[in-house]
Design a protein around this motif. Sequence first.
Motif, PDB file in Angstrom:
ATOM      1  N   ASP A  78     -22.664  27.635 -11.753  1.00 58.25           N
ATOM      2  CA  ASP A  78     -23.423  28.687 -12.408  1.00 58.25           C
ATOM      3  C   ASP A  78     -23.064  28.270 -14.115  1.00 58.25           C
ATOM      4  O   ASP A  78     -22.826  27.102 -14.306  1.00 58.25           O
ATOM      5  N   ASN A  79     -22.835  29.422 -15.023  1.00 58.07           N
ATOM      6  CA  ASN A  79     -23.011  28.874 -16.323  1.00 58.07           C
ATOM      7  C   ASN A  79     -21.656  28.022 -16.859  1.00 58.07           C
ATOM      8  O   ASN A  79     -21.426  27.595 -17.792  1.00 58.07           O
ATOM      9  N   TYR A  80     -20.360  28.407 -15.959  1.00 60.06           N
ATOM     10  CA  TYR A  80     -19.165  27.909 -16.315  1.00 60.06           C
ATOM     11  C   TYR A  80     -18.571  27.055 -15.140  1.00 60.06           C
ATOM     12  O   TYR A  80     -17.872  26.045 -15.273  1.00 60.06           O
ATOM     13  N   HIS A  81     -18.556  27.379 -14.017  1.00 57.33           N
ATOM     14  CA  HIS A  81     -17.840  26.925 -12.923  1.00 57.33           C
ATOM     15  C   HIS A  81     -18.290  25.715 -12.229  1.00 57.33           C
ATOM     16  O   HIS A  81     -19.541  25.905 -12.168  1.00 57.33           O
ATOM     17  N   LEU A  82     -17.587  24.827 -11.794  1.00 58.94           N
ATOM     18  CA  LEU A  82     -17.977  23.653 -11.392  1.00 58.94           C
ATOM     19  C   LEU A  82     -17.823  23.409  -9.828  1.00 58.94           C
ATOM     20  O   LEU A  82     -17.089  23.945  -9.054  1.00 58.94           O
ATOM     21  N   THR A  83     -18.858  22.566  -9.227  1.00 57.06           N
ATOM     22  CA  THR A  83     -18.718  22.056  -7.892  1.00 57.06           C
ATOM     23  C   THR A  83     -17.368  21.121  -7.794  1.00 57.06           C
ATOM     24  O   THR A  83     -16.769  20.760  -8.735  1.00 57.06           O
ATOM     25  N   ASP A  84     -17.127  20.688  -6.555  1.00 56.64           N
ATOM     26  CA  ASP A  84     -16.259  19.766  -6.327  1.00 56.64           C
ATOM     27  C   ASP A  84     -16.433  18.524  -6.981  1.00 56.64           C
ATOM     28  O   ASP A  84     -15.427  17.829  -7.880  1.00 56.64           O
ATOM     29  N   PHE A  85     -17.788  17.946  -7.104  1.00 54.17           N
ATOM     30  CA  PHE A  85     -18.300  16.832  -7.815  1.00 54.17           C
ATOM     31  C   PHE A  85     -17.998  17.033  -9.207  1.00 54.17           C
ATOM     32  O   PHE A  85     -17.473  16.169 -10.045  1.00 54.17           O
ATOM     33  N   GLY A  86     -18.363  18.097  -9.641  1.00 53.68           N
ATOM     34  CA  GLY A  86     -18.225  18.367 -11.131  1.00 53.68           C
ATOM     35  C   GLY A  86     -16.775  18.495 -11.657  1.00 53.68           C
ATOM     36  O   GLY A  86     -16.214  17.741 -12.688  1.00 53.68           O
TER      37      GLY A  86
END
Length: 316
Positions: free
Chosen positions: A295-303
Amino acid sequence: KNLINTKNKSKGVFLGGSVAFGHGVTSNYTTILFFISKFSKINFKNLAQPVWNSSQELASLLLYDESYDLSISFTLANDINTFCHNKLIKKVPIDSPEVFSLVNQIIEDSKKKLINYSYLNEIHKKTSDFMRDIVYENFPDIYNFLQISKRINTDIYIPFQQTEVAKNCVKHFEELKEMILNKQLKMYQISRSRGADHIIVFQPLLHFHNDYNFLSNEVFLENEKNLIQSLIKSEICKKIKCINLTNFFDTFDQRQLVYDPGMKFCYKNCFNDNIDNLYNFSKSNLSYKNNFFIDNYHLTDFGSEIVSKEIIKYLN
């Protein structure tokens, strides 16, 4: 929990809101904190909590009674959002951690109900999530259509940066800057008094990236950028190591940053007619493993892993 427990490592504490805490990742093994502990010489404890801004980070650090060598504040979004929402309220508790008017309304409404609001709300949420997953898995076109309908006919999916609340907040940004710097200075002083260092990390923001500028009101975005620059150039950031990751993923040759098929489909059709070439809807590009944000802030595992490796560069 951080699952790295190597005795010969230095000790660190990780402060922040939901992104620092780990919302969006799939396990304890894929948080930013875990990756930093895994790939660096420092073993971190997670002191972050959802919705916390720098005021709560400061309180958490002050109350922490174990020894440590480094504190990291992974911060920014909650300070901005909380500050701007609280500017609409005449009287707000000092350093309110959340949108006070909303929380207050929920509390007052719950007093009037004779049934367990939280219990029914949880049942509704689980049922809604279950039905959403089924529809998306089996009828993706219908799912995307419903996402567009929601975003066109309601305001619940409008990014905060597009709201009048954000636009009207910019005239108070000097006050916001001083508040952020004051909290960070106190965290720095606490850590220094304990023989530890302190680092500030201004977190990645999706709307700061080149292909996603349309997610933010132009006036707000310009003032927000000026706010970040003034923080980086401040006297405090000359004595404290400040890392600006707000548009970090622009350094990657990847135009598609966010994993949310419905949101991406809507961004293509709802907000801007000139971004038709931004999105590729092949299954590989929609993969959670190939994108940085959810979303606008939260990251995936990769991110989270990519961001952690960038932060490690500054730990020596």
